[in-house]
Design an enzyme around this catalytic site. Structure first.
Site, short mmCIF file in Angstrom:
data_model
loop_
_atom_site.label_atom_id
_atom_site.label_comp_id
_atom_site.label_asym_id
_atom_site.label_seq_id
_atom_site.Cartn_x
_atom_site.Cartn_y
_atom_site.Cartn_z
N LYS A 15 15.66 34.87 -27.58
CA LYS A 15 16.72 35.46 -26.74
C LYS A 15 17.65 36.33 -27.55
CE LYS A 15 18.63 31.69 -25.25
NZ LYS A 15 17.81 30.61 -25.82
N ARG A 90 24.55 27.58 -19.68
CA ARG A 90 23.57 26.64 -20.20
C ARG A 90 23.54 25.35 -19.40
NH1 ARG A 90 23.02 28.41 -25.60
NH2 ARG A 90 21.54 27.27 -26.87
N ARG A 127 13.03 29.44 -39.04
CA ARG A 127 14.40 29.94 -39.10
C ARG A 127 15.27 29.04 -39.99
NH1 ARG A 127 17.55 31.10 -33.60
NH2 ARG A 127 17.91 28.87 -33.60
N ARG A 133 20.21 27.48 -41.03
CA ARG A 133 21.14 27.11 -39.97
C ARG A 133 21.23 25.60 -39.85
NH1 ARG A 133 20.92 30.24 -34.25
NH2 ARG A 133 21.08 28.12 -33.45
N ARG A 144 17.51 19.65 -29.27
CA ARG A 144 17.89 20.88 -28.57
C ARG A 144 16.88 21.24 -27.49
NH1 ARG A 144 18.22 25.02 -32.94
NH2 ARG A 144 19.17 26.37 -31.42
#
Ligand code: ADP
Length: 189
Positions: A15, A90, A127, A133, A144
């Protein structure tokens, strides 16, 4: 062009990448709640202090905090001629709050970026290695994805019921390939 769009889709679907590109292409601000929250954490604001541990666990920051943040952002001049929301709403409560503040017809179209779970986990782990992160370790990733299924996936049905088309775009392939699908799908709608 003055379009009011939003991106839906699970974490890792791409996204952020596609939203950044599309916003630039159509000349509207890209409003990413994830980025806004990470900026608050980096700046050590009160909001950032409240959000940090929640984000690191892969849970959702409370609706009232995120809704207030988005209300402020949408009130700025540059959002008057369109915007692209990424990572918001969300939850159903956030979607209802957006309708309440913007009125019906606030959102013209939602784009749903799809990818299967193995692909999502693989991308998020990559990632984690690339960007470090804090919310990208394996346990958090699983949480998540579950939070997405429980809290966010219902929006895929909410929007059509509220007159907003949801355009599904296959998120598998190169960034250019996916972007071409996004553009085609928007042009047809
Ligand atoms: P991704 O696209 O990888 O899911 P984001 O950058 O959109 O990640 O968001 C990172 C984290 O920020 C989320 O896991 C959540 O904790 C928090 N967050 C972002 N947007 C929202 C929102 N609309 N409501 C609640 N929490 C949010």
């Amino acid at each position: 062009m003055g379009r009011r769009l939003l991106f839906l889709g699970p974490p890792g679907a791409g996204k952020g990448t596609q939203a950044t590109r599309l916003a630039r292409a159509i000349g509207v601000p890209h409003i990413s709640t994830g980025e806004m929250l990470r900026q608050n954490v980096a700046d050590g604001t009160d909001l950032g202090k409240k959000a940090q541990a929640i984000m690191e666990a892969g849970d959702l920051v409370p609706d009232e905090i995120v809704v207030a943040m988005v209300d402020d952002r949408l009130a700025r001049d540059d959002a008057a001629c369109g915007f692209l929301l990424d990572g918001f709403p969300r939850t159903l409560a956030q979607a209802e709050a957006l309708d309440a503040v913007m009125g019906d017809g606030a959102i013209e179209v939602a784009l749903l970026l799809t990818a299967d779970e193995d692909e999502l986990v693989g991308r998020l782990l990559q990632r984690a290695r690339d960007e470090g992160r804090a919310d990208d370790n394996e346990e958090t990733i699983r949480n998540r994805l579950k939070v997405y299924q429980d809290e966010t996936a219902p929006l895929v049905e909410f929007y059509p019921e509220h007159g907003v088309p949801v355009l599904s775009v296959d998120g598998l392939g190169t960034i250019d390939e996916v972007f071409a699908r996004v553009v085609t799908s928007l042009a047809e709608n």
